[in-house]
Design an enzyme around this catalytic site. Sequence first.
Site, PDB file in Angstrom:
ATOM      1  N   GLU A 196      12.921  75.233  75.436  1.00 13.71           N
ATOM      2  CA  GLU A 196      13.506  75.204  74.099  1.00 13.71           C
ATOM      3  C   GLU A 196      13.507  76.614  73.518  1.00 13.71           C
ATOM      4  O   GLU A 196      12.506  77.047  72.923  1.00 13.71           O
ATOM      5  CB  GLU A 196      12.689  74.289  73.184  1.00 13.71           C
ATOM      6  CG  GLU A 196      12.681  72.844  73.620  1.00 13.71           C
ATOM      7  CD  GLU A 196      12.461  71.902  72.440  1.00 13.71           C
ATOM      8  OE1 GLU A 196      13.316  71.055  72.209  1.00 13.71           O
ATOM      9  OE2 GLU A 196      11.451  72.053  71.731  1.00 13.71           O
TER      10      GLU A 196
ATOM     11  N   ASN B 291      12.864  63.818  69.430  1.00 15.31           N
ATOM     12  CA  ASN B 291      11.713  64.322  68.673  1.00 15.31           C
ATOM     13  C   ASN B 291      12.023  64.175  67.186  1.00 15.31           C
ATOM     14  O   ASN B 291      12.804  64.947  66.632  1.00 15.31           O
ATOM     15  CB  ASN B 291      11.475  65.800  69.049  1.00 15.31           C
ATOM     16  CG  ASN B 291      10.371  66.432  68.229  1.00 15.31           C
ATOM     17  OD1 ASN B 291       9.626  65.749  67.534  1.00 15.31           O
ATOM     18  ND2 ASN B 291      10.267  67.759  68.323  1.00 15.31           N
ATOM     19  N   TRP B 292      11.382  63.182  66.576  1.00 11.30           N
ATOM     20  CA  TRP B 292      11.693  62.906  65.162  1.00 11.30           C
ATOM     21  C   TRP B 292      10.979  63.859  64.208  1.00 11.30           C
ATOM     22  O   TRP B 292      11.197  63.820  63.000  1.00 11.30           O
ATOM     23  CB  TRP B 292      11.323  61.463  64.821  1.00 11.30           C
ATOM     24  CG  TRP B 292      12.181  60.443  65.508  1.00 11.30           C
ATOM     25  CD1 TRP B 292      13.264  60.692  66.311  1.00 11.30           C
ATOM     26  CD2 TRP B 292      12.041  59.021  65.474  1.00 11.30           C
ATOM     27  NE1 TRP B 292      13.805  59.519  66.765  1.00 11.30           N
ATOM     28  CE2 TRP B 292      13.079  58.472  66.269  1.00 11.30           C
ATOM     29  CE3 TRP B 292      11.148  58.148  64.847  1.00 11.30           C
ATOM     30  CZ2 TRP B 292      13.237  57.100  66.449  1.00 11.30           C
ATOM     31  CZ3 TRP B 292      11.301  56.777  65.024  1.00 11.30           C
ATOM     32  CH2 TRP B 292      12.338  56.260  65.814  1.00 11.30           C
ATOM     33  N   LYS B 293      10.072  64.650  64.736  1.00  9.85           N
ATOM     34  CA  LYS B 293       9.303  65.621  63.920  1.00  9.85           C
ATOM     35  C   LYS B 293       8.689  64.890  62.723  1.00  9.85           C
ATOM     36  O   LYS B 293       8.252  63.740  62.863  1.00  9.85           O
ATOM     37  CB  LYS B 293      10.202  66.785  63.504  1.00  9.85           C
ATOM     38  CG  LYS B 293      10.967  67.352  64.694  1.00  9.85           C
ATOM     39  CD  LYS B 293      11.650  68.656  64.436  1.00  9.85           C
ATOM     40  CE  LYS B 293      12.355  69.113  65.713  1.00  9.85           C
ATOM     41  NZ  LYS B 293      12.894  70.445  65.634  1.00  9.85           N
TER      42      LYS B 293
ATOM     43  N   GLY C 185      17.201  73.678  65.817  1.00  7.44           N
ATOM     44  CA  GLY C 185      17.615  73.370  64.445  1.00  7.44           C
ATOM     45  C   GLY C 185      18.582  74.365  63.835  1.00  7.44           C
ATOM     46  O   GLY C 185      18.800  74.368  62.626  1.00  7.44           O
TER      47      GLY C 185
ATOM     48  N   HIS D  95       4.968  72.372  71.154  1.00  3.15           N
ATOM     49  CA  HIS D  95       6.294  72.538  70.543  1.00  3.15           C
ATOM     50  C   HIS D  95       6.286  73.815  69.699  1.00  3.15           C
ATOM     51  O   HIS D  95       5.262  74.146  69.094  1.00  3.15           O
ATOM     52  CB  HIS D  95       6.635  71.316  69.676  1.00  3.15           C
ATOM     53  CG  HIS D  95       8.045  71.358  69.170  1.00  3.15           C
ATOM     54  ND1 HIS D  95       8.406  72.112  68.079  1.00  3.15           N
ATOM     55  CD2 HIS D  95       9.184  70.781  69.637  1.00  3.15           C
ATOM     56  CE1 HIS D  95       9.717  71.979  67.890  1.00  3.15           C
ATOM     57  NE2 HIS D  95      10.207  71.173  68.818  1.00  3.15           N
TER      58      HIS D  95
ATOM     59  N   GLY E  94      17.336  66.985  65.606  1.00  2.00           N
ATOM     60  CA  GLY E  94      18.220  66.470  64.557  1.00  2.00           C
ATOM     61  C   GLY E  94      19.099  65.299  64.977  1.00  2.00           C
ATOM     62  O   GLY E  94      19.145  64.271  64.276  1.00  2.00           O
TER      63      GLY E  94
HETATM   64  P1  PGA Z   1      16.985  70.307  67.409  1.00  2.00           P
HETATM   65  O1  PGA Z   1      15.414  70.253  67.760  1.00  2.00           O
HETATM   66  O2  PGA Z   1      17.677  69.412  68.388  1.00  2.00           O
HETATM   67  O3  PGA Z   1      17.082  69.814  65.998  1.00  2.00           O
HETATM   68  O4  PGA Z   1      17.399  71.726  67.566  1.00  2.00           O
HETATM   69  C1  PGA Z   1      14.958  70.247  69.073  1.00  2.00           C
HETATM   70  C2  PGA Z   1      13.454  70.243  69.114  1.00  2.00           C
HETATM   71  O5  PGA Z   1      12.819  70.855  68.257  1.00  2.00           O
HETATM   72  O6  PGA Z   1      12.844  69.616  70.011  1.00  2.00           O
END
Ligand code: PGA
Length: 252
Positions: free
Chosen positions: A169, A8-10, A175, A95, A237
Amino acid sequence: MKKIIAGNWKMNLDCKNSLILADKLNKILNIKKSRNEVIIFPDFSSLFLVSQAIKDGQIKFGSQDVAHKGLGAYTGEVSLESLKQLNCKYILIGHSERRQYFADNDLVADKLFNVIKNSKIKPILCIGESLAQRKKGETFKILEKQLKEAFSKLKTKDLENRNIVIAYEPIWAIGTGLVAEVEDVVKAHKKIKEIFSKMFRGSKIKQVKVLYGGSVNVDNFLNLQKLQEVDGLLIGGASLKAGDFLDIAYNF
Ligand code: PGA
């Protein structure tokens, strides 16, 4: 069962850098295949370029979100119709960042309904508890509430022959560098499958996969790999670094 490694590159990359990363991952995966299904989720504005760059390649791509309704007067939204034309294989729904910043809690059921009723695209529904909820011992209650709300507009027969993917999640793990304890991941994944099978008892759902997400990286993913309850990973990340993401994709 093929596992899923999803990145997930957001909103971390612009079009130019999304294209560079997608192209790099695709080229490497075309030479050395992964036994897992590898999917990237670029931002909306990069989807077209990425879809062209990785066409017919080993890597798949998905969308980070979708509109809750069909084509119409919804300024700023991205339609399911466009995502279908781009040949999107997956769509993230609900999400926690969408729920937190864009009031998606109220739209998750409509979004899931839209995707399931009007496309063959596989939704990845994201659910998870906050730290406060976990501390109060409400984790399972929250997971059940989120699952029930998300599927509230769908009937058992709507899910026939569908692949459903749920991403567990925990919000406090996203994050933050904090990964849920292995035992807690196992318990949560089992619970999700149990709630889901109770909700849709007797239905002919093809498959339900549960992914884990929240601070997964090259140093900790092997702890999760050993768990048969974990059908894959949703990575934020660490999916932005080609080397790390591929390391996980090859070795999970
Ligand atoms: P993260 O994010 O690996 O940076 O914790 C996961 C996500 O939001 O899907």
